[in-house]
Design a protein around this motif. Structure first.
Motif, PDB file in Angstrom:
ATOM      1  N   UNK A 285       0.832  -1.202   0.000  1.00  0.00           N
ATOM      2  CA  UNK A 285       0.000   0.000   0.000  1.00  0.00           C
ATOM      3  C   UNK A 285       0.869   1.255   0.000  1.00  0.00           C
ATOM      4  N   UNK A 286       0.390   2.269  -0.708  1.00  0.00           N
ATOM      5  CA  UNK A 286       1.089   3.547  -0.765  1.00  0.00           C
ATOM      6  C   UNK A 286       0.234   4.588  -0.057  1.00  0.00           C
ATOM      7  N   UNK A 287       0.648   4.960   1.124  1.00  0.00           N
ATOM      8  CA  UNK A 287      -0.048   6.028   1.842  1.00  0.00           C
ATOM      9  C   UNK A 287       0.951   6.726   2.747  1.00  0.00           C
ATOM     10  N   UNK A 288       0.594   7.916   3.205  1.00  0.00           N
ATOM     11  CA  UNK A 288       1.448   8.667   4.108  1.00  0.00           C
ATOM     12  C   UNK A 288       1.410   8.060   5.512  1.00  0.00           C
ATOM     13  N   UNK A 289       2.480   8.266   6.260  1.00  0.00           N
ATOM     14  CA  UNK A 289       2.481   7.759   7.638  1.00  0.00           C
ATOM     15  C   UNK A 289       1.527   8.545   8.530  1.00  0.00           C
ATOM     16  N   UNK A 290       1.129   9.741   8.089  1.00  0.00           N
ATOM     17  CA  UNK A 290       0.270  10.584   8.915  1.00  0.00           C
ATOM     18  C   UNK A 290      -1.196  10.539   8.504  1.00  0.00           C
ATOM     19  N   UNK A 291      -1.545   9.764   7.488  1.00  0.00           N
ATOM     20  CA  UNK A 291      -2.949   9.520   7.159  1.00  0.00           C
ATOM     21  C   UNK A 291      -3.052   8.210   6.393  1.00  0.00           C
ATOM     22  N   UNK A 292      -4.260   7.722   6.229  1.00  0.00           N
ATOM     23  CA  UNK A 292      -4.475   6.433   5.571  1.00  0.00           C
ATOM     24  C   UNK A 292      -4.998   6.585   4.151  1.00  0.00           C
ATOM     25  N   UNK A 294      -4.923   6.527   0.474  1.00  0.00           N
ATOM     26  CA  UNK A 294      -4.032   5.885  -0.495  1.00  0.00           C
ATOM     27  C   UNK A 294      -3.598   6.901  -1.541  1.00  0.00           C
ATOM     28  N   UNK A 295      -2.321   6.875  -1.874  1.00  0.00           N
ATOM     29  CA  UNK A 295      -1.776   7.816  -2.850  1.00  0.00           C
ATOM     30  C   UNK A 295      -1.121   7.048  -3.986  1.00  0.00           C
ATOM     31  N   UNK A 297       1.642   6.135  -6.543  1.00  0.00           N
ATOM     32  CA  UNK A 297       3.071   6.436  -6.590  1.00  0.00           C
ATOM     33  C   UNK A 297       3.491   6.946  -7.967  1.00  0.00           C
ATOM     34  N   UNK A 298       2.625   6.784  -8.935  1.00  0.00           N
ATOM     35  CA  UNK A 298       2.909   7.317 -10.268  1.00  0.00           C
ATOM     36  C   UNK A 298       1.655   8.043 -10.756  1.00  0.00           C
ATOM     37  N   UNK A 299       1.863   9.205 -11.377  1.00  0.00           N
ATOM     38  CA  UNK A 299       0.750   9.942 -11.950  1.00  0.00           C
ATOM     39  C   UNK A 299       1.229  10.621 -13.223  1.00  0.00           C
ATOM     40  N   UNK A 300       0.411  11.496 -13.777  1.00  0.00           N
ATOM     41  CA  UNK A 300       0.773  12.105 -15.049  1.00  0.00           C
ATOM     42  C   UNK A 300       1.984  13.023 -14.928  1.00  0.00           C
ATOM     43  N   UNK A 301       2.307  13.465 -13.715  1.00  0.00           N
ATOM     44  CA  UNK A 301       3.441  14.372 -13.529  1.00  0.00           C
ATOM     45  C   UNK A 301       4.726  13.643 -13.166  1.00  0.00           C
ATOM     46  N   UNK A 302       4.636  12.659 -12.259  1.00  0.00           N
ATOM     47  CA  UNK A 302       5.834  11.998 -11.744  1.00  0.00           C
ATOM     48  C   UNK A 302       5.873  10.531 -12.144  1.00  0.00           C
ATOM     49  N   UNK A 303       7.094  10.017 -12.316  1.00  0.00           N
ATOM     50  CA  UNK A 303       7.293   8.597 -12.586  1.00  0.00           C
ATOM     51  C   UNK A 303       7.765   7.941 -11.286  1.00  0.00           C
ATOM     52  N   UNK A 304       6.825   7.784 -10.337  1.00  0.00           N
ATOM     53  CA  UNK A 304       7.177   7.308  -9.009  1.00  0.00           C
ATOM     54  C   UNK A 304       7.855   5.954  -9.005  1.00  0.00           C
ATOM     55  N   UNK A 305       7.404   5.045  -9.851  1.00  0.00           N
ATOM     56  CA  UNK A 305       7.991   3.714  -9.901  1.00  0.00           C
ATOM     57  C   UNK A 305       9.440   3.786 -10.366  1.00  0.00           C
ATOM     58  N   UNK A 306       9.705   4.606 -11.391  1.00  0.00           N
ATOM     59  CA  UNK A 306      11.069   4.741 -11.903  1.00  0.00           C
ATOM     60  C   UNK A 306      11.961   5.416 -10.865  1.00  0.00           C
ATOM     61  N   UNK A 307      11.431   6.436 -10.186  1.00  0.00           N
ATOM     62  CA  UNK A 307      12.198   7.118  -9.149  1.00  0.00           C
ATOM     63  C   UNK A 307      12.577   6.147  -8.030  1.00  0.00           C
ATOM     64  N   UNK A 308      11.613   5.326  -7.609  1.00  0.00           N
ATOM     65  CA  UNK A 308      11.884   4.376  -6.522  1.00  0.00           C
ATOM     66  C   UNK A 308      12.956   3.365  -6.933  1.00  0.00           C
TER      67      UNK A 308
END
Length: 327
Positions: A285-292, A294-295, A297-308
């Motif tokens: 699961x992808x979520x912040x530690x300060x809330x539940x 779900x976010x 990790x990849x969207x039209x702006x960022x390549x979260x999977x590639x960054x990770x």
């Protein structure tokens, strides 16, 4: 006088040999166990103080050296604010809502407000500067990384990631906070703001915060003013942002995320980089530690999977130490 050893009975030889054998086996076991437990620590120490150059005797790797540019402009200041036409075109192209503004006039008003600071003004040739980059992943929950994070010279936090109520897992210390107008928050007097201007309106907002306080909306509502020590404001250079996009994310996504910019920024100003709070929880699961919430990790702006995956590769290349968390 020579020391006389007691004469052993024949059957005692077997006990001595057995005892020596057990001792050797135990020593080898604990040595191997210690190496396994401390391998990451030694990786980090061997990587310390080597990010400035790619000399062959400093653990040079072709993959890292093909991407790392030691002379890239990290921070915008009065002497390097002029942008080349290609850089200006790339940077202005990041804006979702087109906004016309005179960039030259803006920076003329910008730098009288803030000092031209070096990002590593407290560095010392006899001390390796240790840095913790603290992301906002839910995998920090239950990690008890707080004391380890706070032990670093610099602790860089991203956007609005809080410490209150999460000190055991994320620590309390903050030396640098990286954000942009839409993720802005109040800072205490000792914390550096590392400002990420993804659009020219962001620079206008930063000026407005310390002057007219008239900007209250970009593509969403933004605070008209926040508490910041103006003597601790740093502004990422558009050249650095483009460099991260081209060299490190290899043009995946429209531009790098704030978190990934922070990781690469740390590689440039720190001798030893420790990365916490990136990636998913152990159940995916992808979520912040300060809330539940779900976010993605990849969207039209960022390549979260590639960054990770790039951060994991940097860990394997021994250029940083990645902590995966416990949940």
């Amino acid at each position: 006088m020579a020391m006389v050893l007691p004469k052993l009975k024949p059957r005692h030889h077997h006990y001595v040999i057995l005892l020596l054998s057990c001792t050797i086996i135990l020593c080898l076991y604990f040595e191997n166990t210690w190496m396994l437990l401390t391998d990451n620590y030694h990786v980090s120490k061997r990587a310390a103080c080597v990010n400035r150059t790619c000399a062959p005797d400093r653990e040079r790797t072709d993959w890292f050296c093909a991407r790392y540019a030691p002379t890239v402009q990290l921070l915008l200041n009065s002497s390097n604010s002029a942008l080349s036409a290609p850089l200006s075109s790339w940077w202005r192209g990041l804006q979702v809502v087109k906004h016309v503004a005179n960039y030259t006039a803006l920076v003329r008003n910008l730098f009288p407000l803030f000092p031209d600071q070096k990002p590593c003004s407290d560095s010392h040739p006899n001390h390796c500067r240790t840095c913790a980059v603290v992301g906002n992943s839910g995998n920090l929950l239950g990690s008890r990384y707080g004391p380890l994070i706070d032990s670093k010279d610099c602790v860089m936090r991203i956007n609005k990631g809080p410490t209150g109520g999460f000190e055991e897992d994320v620590g309390l210390k903050t030396t640098h906070r990286i954000f942009y107008p839409e993720s802005a928050m109040d800072l205490d007097n000792s914390t550096h703001l590392v400002f990420s201007p993804f659009k020219i309106l962001d620079i206008e907002w930063l000026i407005s915060v310390f002057t007219t306080k008239h900007i209250t909306k970009t593509y969403t509502d933004v605070p008209s003013t926040i508490n910041i020590n103006r003597d601790k404001v740093m502004i990422l250079h558009p050249e650095f942002m483009k460099y991260v996009h081209v060299n490190w994310t290899e043009n995946h996504g429209r531009y790098p995320s704030t978190g990934f910019l922070t990781v690469i920024f740390a590689l440039h100003i720190c001798d030893e980089v420790h990365v916490f709070g990136f990636g998913a929880t152990k159940d995916g699961k992808w979520h912040h530690y300060f809330d539940q919430t779900l976010t993605p990790y990849a969207n039209e702006s960022h390549a979260g999977d590639f960054e990770y995956k790039t951060i994991i590769r940097l860990h394997r290349e021994k250029k940083l130490l990645m902590y995966k968390g416990w949940t």
